[in-house]
Structure formats: structure tokens, C-alpha cells
Design a protein around this motif. Structure first.
Motif, mmCIF file in Angstrom:
data_model
loop_
_atom_site.group_PDB
_atom_site.id
_atom_site.type_symbol
_atom_site.label_atom_id
_atom_site.label_comp_id
_atom_site.label_asym_id
_atom_site.label_seq_id
_atom_site.Cartn_x
_atom_site.Cartn_y
_atom_site.Cartn_z
ATOM 1 N N UNK A 14 0.881 -1.291 0.128
ATOM 2 C CA UNK A 14 -0.072 0.427 -0.203
ATOM 3 C C UNK A 14 1.036 1.172 -0.415
ATOM 4 N N UNK A 15 1.861 1.258 0.838
ATOM 5 C CA UNK A 15 2.546 2.131 0.983
ATOM 6 C C UNK A 15 3.560 2.862 -0.536
ATOM 7 N N UNK A 16 4.062 1.684 -0.964
ATOM 8 C CA UNK A 16 4.530 2.062 -2.493
ATOM 9 C C UNK A 16 3.516 2.428 -3.877
ATOM 10 N N UNK A 17 2.198 1.411 -3.085
ATOM 11 C CA UNK A 17 0.938 2.277 -4.175
ATOM 12 C C UNK A 17 0.820 3.876 -4.142
ATOM 13 N N UNK A 18 1.141 4.342 -3.113
ATOM 14 C CA UNK A 18 0.457 5.377 -2.110
ATOM 15 C C UNK A 18 1.203 6.500 -2.599
ATOM 16 N N UNK A 19 2.591 5.812 -2.926
ATOM 17 C CA UNK A 19 4.065 6.686 -3.127
ATOM 18 C C UNK A 19 4.307 6.702 -4.889
ATOM 19 N N UNK A 20 3.786 6.307 -5.197
ATOM 20 C CA UNK A 20 4.039 6.085 -6.662
ATOM 21 C C UNK A 20 2.968 6.886 -7.105
ATOM 22 N N UNK A 21 1.770 6.609 -6.823
ATOM 23 C CA UNK A 21 0.852 7.866 -7.409
ATOM 24 C C UNK A 21 0.708 9.620 -6.788
ATOM 25 N N UNK A 22 1.435 8.951 -5.380
ATOM 26 C CA UNK A 22 1.573 10.539 -5.804
ATOM 27 C C UNK A 22 3.265 10.915 -6.483
ATOM 28 N N UNK A 23 3.761 10.505 -6.889
ATOM 29 C CA UNK A 23 4.984 10.249 -7.831
ATOM 30 C C UNK A 23 4.649 11.032 -9.194
ATOM 31 N N UNK A 24 3.652 10.527 -9.358
ATOM 32 C CA UNK A 24 2.871 10.788 -10.561
ATOM 33 C C UNK A 24 1.566 11.867 -10.692
ATOM 34 N N UNK A 25 1.254 11.942 -9.674
ATOM 35 C CA UNK A 25 0.226 13.206 -9.736
ATOM 36 C C UNK A 25 1.307 14.665 -9.837
ATOM 37 N N UNK A 26 2.593 14.889 -8.557
ATOM 38 C CA UNK A 26 3.086 15.507 -8.647
ATOM 39 C C UNK A 26 3.717 15.772 -10.505
ATOM 40 N N UNK A 27 4.527 14.525 -11.174
ATOM 41 C CA UNK A 27 5.054 15.096 -12.199
ATOM 42 C C UNK A 27 3.515 15.704 -13.620
ATOM 43 N N UNK A 28 2.566 15.377 -13.225
ATOM 44 C CA UNK A 28 2.179 16.167 -13.824
ATOM 45 C C UNK A 28 1.049 17.157 -14.147
ATOM 46 N N UNK A 29 1.638 17.780 -12.751
ATOM 47 C CA UNK A 29 0.816 19.421 -11.042
ATOM 48 C C UNK A 29 2.461 19.661 -12.362
ATOM 49 N N UNK A 30 3.222 19.425 -12.522
ATOM 50 C CA UNK A 30 4.259 20.008 -13.282
ATOM 51 C C UNK A 30 4.442 20.471 -14.370
ATOM 52 N N UNK A 31 3.929 19.435 -15.316
ATOM 53 C CA UNK A 31 4.010 18.882 -16.290
ATOM 54 C C UNK A 31 2.635 20.510 -16.958
ATOM 55 N N UNK A 32 1.526 20.380 -16.340
ATOM 56 C CA UNK A 32 0.443 21.477 -16.990
ATOM 57 C C UNK A 32 1.168 22.385 -16.424
ATOM 58 N N UNK A 33 1.720 22.896 -15.125
ATOM 59 C CA UNK A 33 2.185 24.465 -14.460
ATOM 60 C C UNK A 33 3.734 24.648 -15.740
ATOM 61 N N UNK A 34 4.220 23.801 -15.760
ATOM 62 C CA UNK A 34 5.675 24.665 -16.582
ATOM 63 C C UNK A 34 5.270 24.871 -18.465
ATOM 64 N N UNK A 35 4.730 23.519 -18.518
ATOM 65 C CA UNK A 35 4.167 23.586 -20.032
ATOM 66 C C UNK A 35 2.891 24.932 -20.563
ATOM 67 N N UNK A 36 2.768 25.088 -19.453
ATOM 68 C CA UNK A 36 1.552 26.819 -19.483
ATOM 69 C C UNK A 36 2.641 27.934 -19.568
#
Length: 267
Positions: A1-23
């Protein structure tokens, strides 16, 4: 579960950064610079890092011994001029020698007493040569410890080459920076720095004549770069490219990075 949560947060942060920086890239009109120049260079720089730089460890070792001898000679002159032996690296002892024994006029004060930094010693060197020799001692000692003694320890036996890290975002001006180790600070103006540079070996490669046709093709249709004969030296060609780029930026008459980019691309 901890690994799943970490992987999910990692992917979510990457997506947020992409949207912010690409803009941000789009709003500042820097998409072409990022995708057409910076990103393609990532692979080039990674290959450069993996390839490494050939360095003659035996030459660094020889120079280290030579510098050690130079340091001994400089140290002896300092002791003779000061009239006593002391620890040159000790700020307290240096203060006592310069301002009490030799009666030199202090320039500025710090929390630990009168300053003995390089700026102060350069001023005091006009009064007493011991200060000039202390500066030489510091400079030579820094070169020896930073490059001659340290670099051989950073060369892995597997490649026998020095692998530095090139950063595209390490400077405000946008130039490449080198770290771990920093190879851009090896002095070139002084003879000592040039000696160290002789230990770096460049592989045999094409002469300028082999690159001249490519240069001519690049320069065609670009004002400021056309018409330079192929028999010019490499340095002259390099200088012309830089000069034309600098003039284009200057003529743009703006501090706007977008205007600078357009001026550079016009060269």
C-alpha cells in the motif's frame, strides 16, 4: 500500500508540474527554445558525460610534486621575509606576523581581528613582498589540492577517464556549467593553470578544413557570417560567430528574453 501511494503521488506531482511548466513555456514563447534546443541537447550532454575526458594521471602526479616543491620555495621566502616561521594557513598567526611583527597598516577588521583576505594582501603587497608571496602560496596550494591531488581520485578504473556533470540550468546566463568536478574554473591566464590543462588529452579528430564546408553551408544567408574564407583559423571562425550573435542581440535593443532568442536565431 505504501509503495502504491508513493507511486501515485509521484505520478500526480509530475503531471501537475507538466501542466504548470508547459503553460509557462507557452506564455513566455519559449517552447521552441525548450523543445528544439534544450531537450535535444540533453542526449548530447549525457553522451559527453558517459564518454568522459581523457586525463593523464601521470602528468597530474608529476605536476603535484612540482607544485609541492614550489610551495616549499615560496614558504621559505615567506619565513625569510617575515623573520620567523609560522603556520601560513593560520589566520591568527598571520595577523600577528603582518600587523604586530612587521607593523603593516591594517585595512579592515573582521569578527576575528584584522582581515588577511586576498583583497587586503593585494593592497599590502605594495608595502611588503611577504604579502605577495603569501598570495602566491595560497594560489598554488589551492590549485594543487583542488585539481592535481583531487582529480586523479575521481577517475574510475573502469573507464580511466574523468566524468563531469554538465548542467543546462546551472547559470543565470544560460551557458553550460560543469560540476562534480567543476572543470570550468581551471585558470588559463596564469602559467600554473595552463600547466594543469596540458594533462587533459583531446582525441585526434578532423581538422578545421574538414568542417569548413559545413560552416559555409551554415553561414549562407546569415548576415554577418557570410564571406569568411575557409583558410581562416578555427579561432577566427569561432570569434566571428560570437561577434555576429552579440551584435544581433545588441541591435535587438531589448532585455526581453524572447527578443534575445529571436535575435540569436536570426544569426
Amino acid at each position: 500500500d505504501e509503495v502504491t501511494d508513493y507511486a501515485g503521488e509521484d505520478a500526480d506531482i509530475a503531471l501537475q508540474l507538466y501542466e504548470s511548466l508547459s503553460t509557462a513555456l507557452r506564455e513566455r514563447e519559449l517552447e521552441s527554445l525548450f523543445f528544439d534546443i534544450e531537450m535535444p541537447n540533453v542526449m548530447v550532454l549525457s553522451e559527453m558525460e558517459l564518454a568522459g575526458i581523457e586525463v593523464r594521471s601521470d602528468e597530474l602526479s608529476r605536476l603535484s610534486k612540482h607544485f609541492a616543491g614550489e610551495l616549499s620555495n615560496i614558504e621559505r621566502r615567506i619565513f625569510e621575509e617575515a623573520g620567523t616561521e609560522f603556520n601560513i594557513g593560520s589566520t591568527k598567526q598571520l595577523q600577528e606576523v603582518l600587523f604586530e611583527r612587521l607593523q603593516l597598516k591594517p585595512i579592515k577588521k573582521t569578527k576575528t581581528g584584522w582581515s588577511t583576505d586576498s583583497q587586503v594582501l593585494e593592497i599590502l603587497a605594495a608595502e611588503n613582498s611577504v604579502c605577495e608571496n603569501i598570495l602566491k602560496f595560497r594560489y598554488t596550494s589551492t590549485l594543487k589540492s583542488t585539481y592535481l591531488d583531487a582529480l586523479p581520485q575521481l577517475i574510475p578504473p573502469e573507464t580511466r577517464r574523468l566524468h563531469t556533470h554538465f548542467s543546462q540550468t546551472g547559470t543565470a546566463t544560460g551557458r553550460l556549467s560543469s560540476s562534480d568536478p567543476n572543470l570550468q574554473n581551471i585558470p588559463i591566464r596564469e602559467a600554473e593553470g595552463r600547466r594543469i590543462r596540458t594533462a587533459f588529452v583531446a582525441p585526434e579528430g578532423p581538422a578545421w578544413d574538414d568542417y569548413a564546408p559545413r560552416y559555409d553551408a551554415y553561414a549562407e544567408g546569415r548576415p554577418g557570417l557570410e564571406g569568411f574564407p575557409a583558410e581562416n583559423s578555427y579561432n577566427m571562425q569561432y570569434y566571428d560567430v560570437l561577434t555576429a550573435t552579440a551584435l544581433a542581440i545588441q541591435q535587438a535593443g531589448s532585455t526581453d528574453p524572447v527578443a534575445w532568442r529571436e535575435a540569436m536565431f536570426s544569426v
